[in-house]
Write a protein that holds these residues in place. Structure first.
Motif, PDB file in Angstrom:
ATOM      1  N   PHE A  86      -1.115 -14.017   8.523  1.00  0.00           N
ATOM      2  CA  PHE A  86      -1.476 -12.623   8.717  1.00  0.00           C
ATOM      3  C   PHE A  86      -0.858 -11.771   7.618  1.00  0.00           C
ATOM      4  CE2 PHE A  86      -1.521 -14.587  12.876  1.00  0.00           C
ATOM      5  CZ  PHE A  86      -2.718 -14.144  13.411  1.00  0.00           C
ATOM      6  N   LYS A  87      -1.651 -10.841   7.119  1.00  0.00           N
ATOM      7  CA  LYS A  87      -1.166  -9.831   6.193  1.00  0.00           C
ATOM      8  C   LYS A  87      -1.247  -8.513   6.952  1.00  0.00           C
ATOM      9  CE  LYS A  87      -2.323  -7.511   1.875  1.00  0.00           C
ATOM     10  NZ  LYS A  87      -3.317  -7.437   0.794  1.00  0.00           N
ATOM     11  N   THR A  88      -0.084  -7.910   7.169  1.00  0.00           N
ATOM     12  CA  THR A  88      -0.035  -6.687   7.962  1.00  0.00           C
ATOM     13  C   THR A  88       0.514  -5.546   7.122  1.00  0.00           C
ATOM     14  OG1 THR A  88       0.372  -7.990   9.959  1.00  0.00           O
ATOM     15  CG2 THR A  88       0.840  -5.641  10.081  1.00  0.00           C
ATOM     16  N   THR A  89      -0.286  -4.488   7.012  1.00  0.00           N
ATOM     17  CA  THR A  89       0.149  -3.269   6.345  1.00  0.00           C
ATOM     18  C   THR A  89       0.648  -2.322   7.424  1.00  0.00           C
ATOM     19  OG1 THR A  89      -1.503  -3.588   4.619  1.00  0.00           O
ATOM     20  CG2 THR A  89      -0.542  -1.371   4.827  1.00  0.00           C
ATOM     21  N   ILE A  90       1.917  -1.885   7.282  1.00  0.00           N
ATOM     22  CA  ILE A  90       2.496  -1.010   8.304  1.00  0.00           C
ATOM     23  C   ILE A  90       2.644   0.413   7.763  1.00  0.00           C
ATOM     24  CG2 ILE A  90       3.651  -2.869   9.551  1.00  0.00           C
ATOM     25  CD1 ILE A  90       6.280  -2.009   8.220  1.00  0.00           C
ATOM     26  N   SER A  91       2.465   1.371   8.655  1.00  0.00           N
ATOM     27  CA  SER A  91       2.620   2.781   8.329  1.00  0.00           C
ATOM     28  C   SER A  91       3.149   3.492   9.569  1.00  0.00           C
ATOM     29  CB  SER A  91       1.283   3.376   7.872  1.00  0.00           C
ATOM     30  OG  SER A  91       0.329   3.285   8.914  1.00  0.00           O
ATOM     31  N   TYR A  92       3.363   4.787   9.455  1.00  0.00           N
ATOM     32  CA  TYR A  92       3.912   5.540  10.589  1.00  0.00           C
ATOM     33  C   TYR A  92       3.520   7.004  10.477  1.00  0.00           C
ATOM     34  CZ  TYR A  92       7.415   6.948   7.147  1.00  0.00           C
ATOM     35  OH  TYR A  92       8.023   7.437   6.026  1.00  0.00           O
ATOM     36  N   ASP A  93       3.675   7.711  11.582  1.00  0.00           N
ATOM     37  CA  ASP A  93       3.596   9.164  11.613  1.00  0.00           C
ATOM     38  C   ASP A  93       4.553   9.636  12.703  1.00  0.00           C
ATOM     39  OD1 ASP A  93       2.288   8.864  14.102  1.00  0.00           O
ATOM     40  OD2 ASP A  93       0.304   9.235  13.261  1.00  0.00           O
ATOM     41  N   ILE A  94       4.587  10.904  12.973  1.00  0.00           N
ATOM     42  CA  ILE A  94       5.547  11.436  13.945  1.00  0.00           C
ATOM     43  C   ILE A  94       5.344  10.818  15.332  1.00  0.00           C
ATOM     44  CG2 ILE A  94       4.188  13.473  14.572  1.00  0.00           C
ATOM     45  CD1 ILE A  94       7.019  14.965  14.588  1.00  0.00           C
TER      46      ILE A  94
END
Length: 180
Positions: A86-94
């Motif tokens: 698996f290739k997982t791109t992680i991101s976030y917000d408030i």
């Protein structure tokens, strides 16, 4: 006499409750060959100090409260070097920020600002990663792969081995990409 009756009724209730959750005819999994890794989740944790009931007689300073940030993820299945993974791109917000415990004087916005400072330094080096695997299977890291369920460095690719109940194994490549 009333005490004895209450005790007997309580014991009877407990016996029925404990045996009531067992089902007959369930699938036998002890020799299962299932060794599927089906999902990956990423979080980040940090400690903060909060003031509960600030400005009142019951004001209480609580140190060491944990804030957890649950990353948004975009996961794709890959095959590389003969390994599925698996290739997982992680991101976030408030909205990725979770505040533990009762509401105090620290706001979600304050925790988000603190997290943004920390993640700029930590990047992918202090992530908590959880993986979902087949029932009755186990998972372990290969070579230098971080132990799951604790803080680890996911700035490089890692291999995890899923072992089925029958002893058969399958290795998975895990690639984590910073999307922030």
């Amino acid at each position: 006499m009333k005490k004895i009756m209450r005790t007997m009724l309580s014991l009877t209730f407990i016996c029925f409750t404990l045996t009531g959750c067992l089902k007959s005819g369930m699938e036998e999994l002890t020799n299962s060959s299932d060794k599927v890794l089906s999902s990956i989740d990423y979080t980040y944790r940090f400690l903060y100090t909060d003031t509960i009931q600030k400005g009142t007689a019951k004001q209480e300073i609580q140190q060491g409260r944990m804030c957890e940030v649950i990353f948004k993820k975009n996961t794709e299945k890959i095959t590389e070097g003969g390994l599925d993974g698996f290739k997982t791109t992680i991101s976030y917000d408030i909205n990725s920020v979770l505040k533990a415990g009762p509401t105090g004087s620290v706001t979600k916005s304050m925790l988000y600002k603190e997290f943004e400072k920390l993640i700029k330094t930590d990047q992918l080096n202090k992530l908590w990663v959880y993986m979902t695997i087949s029932d009755v299977a186990t998972i372990t890291g290969v070579k230098d792969a971080p132990k799951l369920g604790s803080e680890g460095n996911f700035s490089t690719d890692h291999i995890y081995r899923v072992k089925a109940a029958d002893g058969s194994i399958k290795d998975y490549l895990i690639k984590t990409v910073k999307g922030f």
